[in-house]
Design an enzyme around this catalytic site. Structure first.
Site, PDB file in Angstrom:
ATOM      1  N   ASP A  11       0.642  -1.081  -0.069  1.00  0.00           N
ATOM      2  CA  ASP A  11       0.217   0.051   0.040  1.00  0.00           C
ATOM      3  C   ASP A  11       0.655   1.353   0.074  1.00  0.00           C
ATOM      4  O   ASP A  11       0.849   1.966   0.967  1.00  0.00           O
ATOM      5  CB  ASP A  11      -0.795  -0.022   1.244  1.00  0.00           C
ATOM      6  N   HIS A 247       9.211  -0.052   8.430  1.00  0.00           N
ATOM      7  CA  HIS A 247       8.794  -1.227   8.892  1.00  0.00           C
ATOM      8  C   HIS A 247       8.743  -2.331   7.777  1.00  0.00           C
ATOM      9  O   HIS A 247       9.312  -3.487   7.696  1.00  0.00           O
ATOM     10  CB  HIS A 247       7.215  -1.244   8.943  1.00  0.00           C
TER      11      HIS A 247
END
Ligand code: RIB
Ligand code: CA
Length: 328
Positions: A11, A247
Site C-alpha cells: 500500500d 517497517h
C-alpha cells in the site's frame, strides 16, 4: 545463489517505497508482480504509486489493483499525516511515465502466478492482507502452491502503533489477518517487535540520492523527509537525529538474510473486534492444550520475528541501495 520470485503486496506508502527499492536493487530478488491494497492510501492511489515508483526506476513489473476496504469492518480514512495525501510525502510534481495496469484483481493475479509457478512464489505482504484472504477464497490450495509468506504486521511484546496492542496493517483488516494466520502456509511475521529496533536515518537517504542523482532516489528522499517529520514528532530519539522506522523493508531483509533475526514459533490469532482489535496473540506455551476453541495444539503455526541485528540490517540496506541498480 537462490533467486526469490516475489509478489509484493503493498500500500505505498513511504516505507513501502523504501522496501520496493530495496527489492529492485537486491540481486537475489526477482519481483514478478506488485499487488496493491488500501491502507496508507486508497487502493487506486496505491496502484498509481506502485506503477510510478517502478517506472521511475525503469523497471516494468505487472501492477494490479486489489481490495479497497476491509473484509468486514468499515474502512477508515488513510493516514495522510504519516505518508502524505499522495502516499509519497506530497510530491510537488510527478514525471510523465508510461505503463498499463494489469486488468486482473490482485487476488486473481496471486492465484494465477502461484498456479503457473507451483512452489516458487514468495508473497511479501506489507499492508492490510485482504488480497491474500481473497486469494485463499479463490484457490483453497494456495498454501500448498506458494513457497512462503512473509508478512509485515502485528506485534507481540512491543506496544502497538495504532492502539496499545495493535499494529496498523493487522488492525486495518483483522478478519483477513486471522484467515491468513490460520491458512496453514509457511508464514513468517515481521512485526513491530523488530521493526521498532531498526531506525533508518534521513541522512542515509540523502547519501543514496547524492550517490545516484536519479529521479527514483530523489523521490524516495523527498518521501522519507515527510515521513521522518511525523516520526520526530512522535519519538524523542527521532527528533534528535531525524530518522524513521522503515517497517516494510524488514520483510525483505528477512527474506534475504533470515539469520539476522531471532524467531519464535507458535499459533498466532488476531482479535477481530473491541478494544483489542488487531492484537496479534502468540501462543508461547505450545505444550499446553488450552481448552478454549481456536487454541488447540494442531492450529497452524507462524514463525514470529522477536529480535533483530539492527546494525547488520542497516549495513545490508545501505550496501544494496548504493549498487548500480537503477536504469535510465
Ligand atoms: O505499522 C506499519 C505498517 O503500516 C507499514 O506497512 C506501513 O506502511 C503501514 O501500512
Ligand atoms: Ca505498508
Amino acid at each position: 545463489m537462490h533467486i526469490h520470485k516475489v509478489i509484493f503486496d503493498t500500500d505505498p506508502g513511504v516505507d513501502d517505497a523504501i522496501a520496493l527499492y530495496f527489492a529492485l536493487a537486491h540481486p537475489q530478488i526477482d519481483l514478478v508482480g506488485i499487488t496493491t491494497t488500501f491502507g496508507n492510501v486508497t487502493v487506486d492511489q496505491a496502484a498509481i504509486n506502485a506503477q510510478y515508483l517502478t517506472a521511475l526506476a525503469a523497471r516494468h513489473i505487472p501492477v494490479t489493483k486489489g481490495i479497497g476496504k476491509p473484509l468486514v469492518n468499515p474502512g477508515v480514512a488513510p493516514p495522510d499525516f504519516i505518508h502524505g495525501a499522495d502516499g509519497l510525502g506530497n510530491l510537488p510534481s510527478r514525471a510523465l511515465t508510461k505503463g498499463a495496469m494489469d486488468p486482473r484483481s490482485s487476488a486473481q493475479f496471486i492465484v494465477d502466478m502461484a498456479c503457473a509457478h507451483p512452489g516458487e512464489i514468495t508473497l511479501v505482504a506489507v499492508g492490510p492482507v485482504g488480497n491474500l484472504a481473497m486469494a485463499l477464497a479463490l484457490e483453497p490450495a494456495l498454501p500448498t502452491l506458494v513457497r512462503e509468506v512473509i508478512l509485515m504486521g502485528g506485534t507481540i511484546v512491543e506496544p502497538g502503533n495504532v492502539s496499545p496492542v495493535a499494529e496498523a496493517n493487522i488492525w486495518s483488516d483483522p478478519h483477513a489477518a486471522d484467515r491468513v494466520f490460520q491458512a496453514g502456509w509457511r508464514l513468517t511475521m515481521v512485526g513491530l517487535d523488530v521493526t521498532h529496533r531498526v531506525v533508518t536515518a534521513l541522512s542515509l537517504f540523502e547519501k543514496i540520492a547524492l550517490h545516484h542523482r536519479h529521479p527514483a532516489t530523489d523521490t524516495l528522499h523527498h518521501a522519507v523527509k515527510f515521513y521522518t517529520t511525523f516520526y520526530s514528532g512522535l519519538h524523542k530519539h527521532l527528533d534528535a537525529t531525524p530518522g524513521c522506522y522503515a517497517h516494510d523493508l524488514l520483510a525483505f531483509l528477512y527474506l534475504v538474510a533470515p539469520d539476522l533475526f531471532r524467531t519464535e514459533t507458535g499459533c498466532v490469532r488476531v482479535a477481530t473486534e473491541g478494544l483489542a482489535q488487531g492484537q496479534t496473540i502468540l501462543d508461547r506455551r505450545p505444550f499446553i492444550d488450552y481448552p478454549q476453541s481456536g487454541w488447540s495444539l494442531n492450529q497452524p503455526q507462524t514463525q514470529v520475528c522477536m529480535d533483530v541485528n539492527a546494525p547488520a540490517c542497516l549495513q545490508l540496506f545501505e550496501e544494496t541501495l548504493l549498487t548500480a541498480w537503477l536504469g535510465r
